[in-house]
Design a protein around this motif. Structure first.
Motif, mmCIF file in Angstrom:
data_model
loop_
_atom_site.group_PDB
_atom_site.id
_atom_site.type_symbol
_atom_site.label_atom_id
_atom_site.label_comp_id
_atom_site.label_asym_id
_atom_site.label_seq_id
_atom_site.Cartn_x
_atom_site.Cartn_y
_atom_site.Cartn_z
ATOM 1 N N ARG A 1 2.470 2.319 -3.319
ATOM 2 C CA ARG A 1 1.569 2.901 -4.310
ATOM 3 C C ARG A 1 1.518 4.425 -4.212
ATOM 4 O O ARG A 1 1.116 5.090 -5.164
ATOM 5 C CB ARG A 1 0.164 2.316 -4.138
ATOM 6 C CG ARG A 1 0.087 0.828 -4.421
ATOM 7 C CD ARG A 1 -1.284 0.256 -4.102
ATOM 8 N NE ARG A 1 -2.318 0.760 -4.995
ATOM 9 C CZ ARG A 1 -3.602 0.449 -4.904
ATOM 10 N NH1 ARG A 1 -4.021 -0.373 -3.946
ATOM 11 N NH2 ARG A 1 -4.479 0.937 -5.755
ATOM 12 N N GLN B 1 0.827 -1.211 0.000
ATOM 13 C CA GLN B 1 0.000 0.000 0.000
ATOM 14 C C GLN B 1 0.859 1.259 0.000
ATOM 15 O O GLN B 1 0.554 2.234 -0.695
ATOM 16 C CB GLN B 1 -0.924 -0.011 1.220
ATOM 17 C CG GLN B 1 -1.986 -1.096 1.169
ATOM 18 C CD GLN B 1 -2.703 -1.262 2.493
ATOM 19 O OE1 GLN B 1 -2.088 -1.211 3.566
ATOM 20 N NE2 GLN B 1 -4.027 -1.457 2.434
ATOM 21 N N ARG C 1 7.662 -0.827 -8.929
ATOM 22 C CA ARG C 1 6.905 -1.793 -9.733
ATOM 23 C C ARG C 1 7.635 -3.127 -9.660
ATOM 24 O O ARG C 1 8.855 -3.161 -9.497
ATOM 25 C CB ARG C 1 6.764 -1.335 -11.187
ATOM 26 C CG ARG C 1 8.073 -1.078 -11.885
ATOM 27 C CD ARG C 1 7.875 -0.634 -13.330
ATOM 28 N NE ARG C 1 9.115 -0.222 -13.947
ATOM 29 C CZ ARG C 1 10.036 -1.042 -14.435
ATOM 30 N NH1 ARG C 1 9.833 -2.363 -14.364
ATOM 31 N NH2 ARG C 1 11.149 -0.590 -14.976
#
Length: 321
Positions: A91, A88, A194
């Motif tokens: 992101r 989380q 990523r």
């Protein structure tokens, strides 16, 4: 469940669902994992790998199990509450190398302690790393196994993007080195935000691994080539690429550690203790993990005594000690 006030759902998976809850007796916010499967006996619950493993471990970088209780054959595991997962946070946040160093140092300390105490995780990924303020903890030991456990192990473990090559190739004999491969992938992801080896299938992930680190050779990993032949798999032919081109913001020390963690041959990956001694962590304070004496199921663990007391009583809900 009368002791707890459910606040919100914070996670859901094949295992069940996790809620944030308020302990009405103490005022503490906790995380409660409700398991999907039913467990009619105390022994079945205490034999769960997650319960057994966490009952033997106490480390600031491993999520602590605070209690276990049962309601009508449904088992609930009570954990300390953490604010968010690393997934989380990635992101919404870009990490500096110092922040990456601090986070990874804590994770390696937790892994070193876990491995020293006879367990390896098998499902290391950003979702299973939880944070509160500046502390990160390893969570969800549902896939963990004992390092000296009975083999062969299953080959369906670890989320695909963080799965070690030997597991993809259906090796039935593997060890804590699978956690170290996952940490190499996680470290790289912290730099680029990523997944390094994103893929929709095992074959696609292996292809991307080959593109990044180069295809294995007999000199690099003869055992892996034999595993591939056993399942009629042929590695694509790729020379690999410099990690610096993929992780341009990483220092040479960080690139060196990541490259070593992402070794085809599991024997060439550093242990968690060895990773802590890497020059990348020279500025970090090293706390040597110690081995906790094994806790047997007949010992007087507070949550186990509560569970036994509940089983002997006719009440429908347990009181957590």
């Amino acid at each position: 469940m009368e002791q707890y006030k459910r606040l919100k759902e914070i996670g859901r998976g094949s295992f069940g669902v996790v809620y944030a809850a308020l302990n009405k007796l103490t005022g503490e916010v906790v995380a409660i994992k409700k398991l999907n499967l039913k467990y009619p006996s105390v022994e079945e619950c205490t034999n769960l790998i997650e319960v057994k493993a966490l009952g033997k471990m106490n480390h600031p970088n491993i999520l602590s199990l605070k209690g276990v209780f049962k309601v009508n054959h449904i088992m609930y595991l009570v954990f300390e509450y953490m604010q968010c997962s690393l997934f989380q946070l990635m992101r919404v946040k870009t990490f500096s190398e110092d922040e990456i160093k601090n986070l990874c140092f804590q994770i390696f300390q937790g892994l070193a302690y876990m491995h020293a105490n006879g367990y390896f995780h098998r499902d290391m990924k950003p979702d299973n790393l939880l944070l509160s303020k500046n502390v990160i903890k390893i969570a969800d030991l549902g896939q963990a196994r004992e390092t000296n456990g009975k083999q062969p192990y299953t080959d369906y473990v670890t989320t695909r993007w963080y799965r070690a090559p030997e597991v993809f190739l259906h090796s039935s004999v593997y060890d804590p080195a699978v956690d170290m491969w996952a940490m190499g992938a996680i470290m790289a992801e912290l730099f680029i935000r990523r997944p390094l080896f994103r893929g929709d299938s095992g074959g696609e992930v292996l292809y991307k691994i080959c593109r990044v680190i180069g295809s294995p050779t007999e000199s690099k990993w003869s055992e892996g080539l034999q595993l591939a032949r056993n399942m009629n798999y042929r590695f694509p032919d790729h020379p690999g690429m410099p990690l610096a081109s993929l992780l341009p913001s990483a220092s040479s020390e960080a690139l060196c550690l990541i490259a070593t963690l992402l070794s085809w041959n599991p024997c060439l990956r550093p242990t968690a203790m060895e990773a802590l001694e890497h020059p990348f962590f020279d500025s970090c304070n090293h706390v040597t993990p110690h081995v906790t004496p094994a806790i047997h199921l007949n010992q007087d663990l507070p949550w186990k005594q509560a569970l036994l007391k509940q089983t002997r009583s006719s009440k429908s809900c347990a009181q957590l000690v």
